[in-house]
Scaffold this motif. Structure first.
Motif, PDB file in Angstrom:
ATOM      1  N   MET A 209      14.423 -16.274  -5.267  1.00 54.01           N
ATOM      2  CA  MET A 209      13.496 -15.670  -4.306  1.00 54.01           C
ATOM      3  C   MET A 209      12.066 -15.979  -4.756  1.00 54.01           C
ATOM      4  SD  MET A 209      12.641 -13.936  -1.610  1.00 54.01           S
ATOM      5  CE  MET A 209      14.053 -13.011  -0.960  1.00 54.01           C
ATOM      6  N   ILE A 210      11.315 -16.631  -3.898  1.00 54.24           N
ATOM      7  CA  ILE A 210       9.954 -17.060  -4.219  1.00 54.24           C
ATOM      8  C   ILE A 210       8.985 -16.371  -3.263  1.00 54.24           C
ATOM      9  CG2 ILE A 210       8.412 -19.049  -4.422  1.00 54.24           C
ATOM     10  CD1 ILE A 210      11.266 -20.663  -4.414  1.00 54.24           C
ATOM     11  N   THR A 211       8.111 -15.554  -3.813  1.00 44.09           N
ATOM     12  CA  THR A 211       7.049 -14.940  -3.009  1.00 44.09           C
ATOM     13  C   THR A 211       5.817 -15.827  -3.058  1.00 44.09           C
ATOM     14  OG1 THR A 211       7.840 -12.681  -3.366  1.00 44.09           O
ATOM     15  CG2 THR A 211       5.519 -12.947  -2.782  1.00 44.09           C
ATOM     16  N   LEU A 212       5.226 -16.078  -1.900  1.00 47.88           N
ATOM     17  CA  LEU A 212       4.008 -16.870  -1.869  1.00 47.88           C
ATOM     18  C   LEU A 212       2.839 -16.001  -2.325  1.00 47.88           C
ATOM     19  CD1 LEU A 212       4.246 -19.072   1.354  1.00 47.88           C
ATOM     20  CD2 LEU A 212       5.486 -19.230  -0.809  1.00 47.88           C
ATOM     21  N   GLY A 213       2.226 -16.387  -3.432  1.00 49.55           N
ATOM     22  CA  GLY A 213       1.052 -15.682  -3.951  1.00 49.55           C
ATOM     23  C   GLY A 213      -0.185 -16.170  -3.225  1.00 49.55           C
ATOM     24  N   THR A 214      -0.646 -15.403  -2.250  1.00 51.18           N
ATOM     25  CA  THR A 214      -1.600 -15.931  -1.276  1.00 51.18           C
ATOM     26  C   THR A 214      -3.058 -15.817  -1.686  1.00 51.18           C
ATOM     27  OG1 THR A 214      -1.434 -13.819  -0.110  1.00 51.18           O
ATOM     28  CG2 THR A 214      -0.064 -15.617   0.693  1.00 51.18           C
TER      29      THR A 214
ATOM     30  N   THR B 121       0.031 -10.333  -1.977  1.00 52.06           N
ATOM     31  CA  THR B 121       1.184 -10.815  -2.737  1.00 52.06           C
ATOM     32  C   THR B 121       2.092  -9.661  -3.137  1.00 52.06           C
ATOM     33  OG1 THR B 121      -0.226 -12.602  -3.568  1.00 52.06           O
ATOM     34  CG2 THR B 121       1.883 -12.264  -4.675  1.00 52.06           C
ATOM     35  N   ALA B 122       1.497  -8.507  -3.465  1.00 45.78           N
ATOM     36  CA  ALA B 122       2.307  -7.329  -3.803  1.00 45.78           C
ATOM     37  C   ALA B 122       3.199  -6.933  -2.629  1.00 45.78           C
ATOM     38  CB  ALA B 122       1.390  -6.165  -4.191  1.00 45.78           C
TER      39      ALA B 122
ATOM     40  N   LYS C 162       0.157   2.798  -0.130  1.00 45.30           N
ATOM     41  CA  LYS C 162       0.636   3.456  -1.344  1.00 45.30           C
ATOM     42  C   LYS C 162       1.684   2.597  -2.047  1.00 45.30           C
ATOM     43  CE  LYS C 162       2.827   7.610  -3.212  1.00 45.30           C
ATOM     44  NZ  LYS C 162       3.765   6.779  -4.041  1.00 45.30           N
ATOM     45  N   THR C 163       2.639   2.073  -1.285  1.00 46.93           N
ATOM     46  CA  THR C 163       3.693   1.247  -1.877  1.00 46.93           C
ATOM     47  C   THR C 163       3.115  -0.062  -2.409  1.00 46.93           C
ATOM     48  OG1 THR C 163       5.214   2.197  -0.255  1.00 46.93           O
ATOM     49  CG2 THR C 163       5.993   0.292  -1.484  1.00 46.93           C
ATOM     50  N   THR C 164       2.090  -0.573  -1.735  1.00 49.48           N
ATOM     51  CA  THR C 164       1.404  -1.772  -2.229  1.00 49.48           C
ATOM     52  C   THR C 164       0.819  -1.503  -3.605  1.00 49.48           C
ATOM     53  OG1 THR C 164       0.845  -2.467   0.023  1.00 49.48           O
ATOM     54  CG2 THR C 164      -0.468  -3.402  -1.766  1.00 49.48           C
ATOM     55  N   CYS C 165       0.113  -0.380  -3.755  1.00 44.05           N
ATOM     56  CA  CYS C 165      -0.482  -0.023  -5.043  1.00 44.05           C
ATOM     57  C   CYS C 165       0.587   0.229  -6.107  1.00 44.05           C
ATOM     58  CB  CYS C 165      -1.366   1.212  -4.889  1.00 44.05           C
ATOM     59  SG  CYS C 165      -2.871   0.901  -3.935  1.00 44.05           S
TER      60      CYS C 165
END
Length: 466
Positions: free
Chosen positions: A405-410, A387-388, A366-369
């Motif tokens: 802060m860098i999130t890896l967009g996989t 990635t979310a 749910k939190t992902t969506c």
């Protein structure tokens, strides 16, 4: 450079043998005996380098005993020329000091392309030199399989057998694997989960007698050191693009098997200033439970909207445990043997040492969506579910807002249309032009029971020279 096993009982090997061996004979994973270390001045001098040249600077110390410099440079140039963006790993800004690094610009739309496009070329180079044939056996929770097939399908000296959990990968992920034609390509759908597939691979590497002594297995999973090595590079790339090494960075990494985030840990050990690494997981949260509470305990694996992280046995975590235990292979072996029987913890001071760098979070569907929808509504930028999870974990765990802060967009969002639809968005992510006809291509795969003997029998019968 020599490579040693995390369990301390296998012989040290050079790069070529580690590339072809995968799992050590004692069941451990290979790691470098020592790491190269780069000064701030040297890292700073790499600003503005094309990605392939930066990759050469970071990786060549790991292979220099096996591959001449000019050959390796050529290999890297070919590897990253097939990516769809000139920057190879471009950065997209979401908010103040918050970024996504797009690692899905390769041919199969997932971060695995960074390593597996290179791995295919490394295998071709070494096997041609040795006039040797190998059987690649790998397990995938979704993305490794297609990236491995794409990276290795033209290799003249390999047969490829990829195991995926039957009906537990997205349709796009499955079709990316099963529509690639070739006499040396074999897709096996196992009636089980990813951990079952991974267990079969490890068991097969431990006893290869089913091949009759005519060939050997080679690994494409992240147990193969070459996979980890290639993933170190983009941490340097992101840092240099945002002011590093003169400022520290933080990274949030969607991870199930711990390989991608372990590469970030190595980048820090090699001299890159990294202030924080966030382990971002879904409901299969064994890594989060360990990092937040020092308890390593396997639960029942659950199927989620982020299937590439539906993993409970994180193979590469053993590499971190090896360092946390002062590189004592016997201690690691004992710990993992106990972990197979029930919950374990490590000494408090070792766990606290890990917590100096690592934080973690587990994000439900749910939190992902909600995160996919929120980011799209505020930025018109579409995240895939993995990635979310990384973005949500980054926001929940962030220590210092002044540190980028860098999130890896996989992965590309088009690989997971069901998750996008479930987030309530009407937008439909489109596959790139080179995959536009994916749903019209003929599929080819074999469904087998969750039985290692049946899988090994299939491989023994179908590899090229059987």
């Amino acid at each position: 450079m020599r490579y040693i096993s995390t369990r301390g009982e296998a012989p040290a090997l050079g790069f070529e043998d580690v590339l072809l061996t995968g799992l050590a004979t004692d069941g451990g994973l290979y790691v470098p005996e020592s790491l190269p270390h780069f000064s701030v001045e040297e890292i700073r001098s790499w600003r503005g380098l094309p990605y392939a040249e930066l990759a050469y600077k970071v990786m060549y110390p790991f292979v220099e005993d096996a591959i001449p410099a000019d050959d390796f440079r050529k290999m890297l140039g070919e590897t990253y020329s097939v990516f769809s963006h000139q920057a190879v790993a471009p950065l997209v800004q979401l908010d103040t000091n918050e970024w996504v690094m797009e690692l899905f610009r390769g041919p199969t739309l997932a971060f695995k392309d960074f390593a597996l496009q290179l791995l295919g070329r490394l295998l071709d180079y070494v096997l041609e030199k040795r006039k040797q044939h190998v059987v690649i056996m790998g397990a995938t929770s979704g993305d490794t399989g297609s990236a491995a097939i794409e990276g290795c399908r033209r290799c003249e000296h390999v047969d490829i057998f990829i195991l995926h959990p039957y009906q537990r990968v997205s349709e796009v992920q499955r079709r990316q694997m099963t529509t690639v034609q070739g006499d040396n390509i074999h897709n096996i759908a196992v009636k089980g989960n990813f951990d079952d597939c991974q267990r079969m691979v490890k068991e097969s590497f431990g006893n290869q007698s089913f091949l009759g002594g005519k060939t050997q297995l080679a690994a494409v999973n992240s147990i193969n050191w070459a996979r980890i090595m290639a993933q170190i590079v983009y941490y340097f790339q992101a840092s240099l693009a945002l002011g590093g090494p003169d400022r520290s960075m933080a990274f949030s990494v969607p991870t199930g098997n711990f390989g991608d985030i372990f590469a970030g840990y190595l980048a820090k050990k090699m001299g890159l200033p990294i202030a924080q690494l966030v382990i971002a997981t879904n409901r299969n949260d064994i890594l989060h439970r360990f990092m937040s509470g020092n308890k390593y305990e396997q639960h029942q694996l659950e199927h989620t909207l982020s299937p590439s992280m539906d993993i409970m046995v994180s193979s590469n975590f053993e590499r971190l445990l090896f360092d946390l235990h002062g590189r004592d292979g016997a201690a690691v072996k004992d710990l993992l043997e106990r972990a197979a029987k029930g919950p374990v913890s490590i000494e408090d001071y070792r766990w606290k040492h890990a917590r100096k760098l690592f934080d973690s979070d587990a994000v439900d569907d749910k939190t992902t969506c909600d995160t996919i929808r929120d980011i799209y509504e505020k930025n018109e930028y579409l995240l895939d579910p993995h990635t979310a999870i990384g973005v949500r974990a980054a926001r929940n765990c962030r220590r210092d807002s002044t540190v980028p802060m860098i999130t890896l967009g996989t992965a590309h969002p088009a690989k997971f249309p069901d998750a996008i639809a479930e987030s309530g968005l009407v937008v439909k992510p489109q596959l790139p032009a080179h995959m536009a006809d994916l749903f019209e291509r003929e599929e080819r795969y074999t469904v087998l029971d969750n039985n290692v003997s049946e899988v090994q029998g299939f491989i023994a019968k179908h590899w090229k020279n059987a």
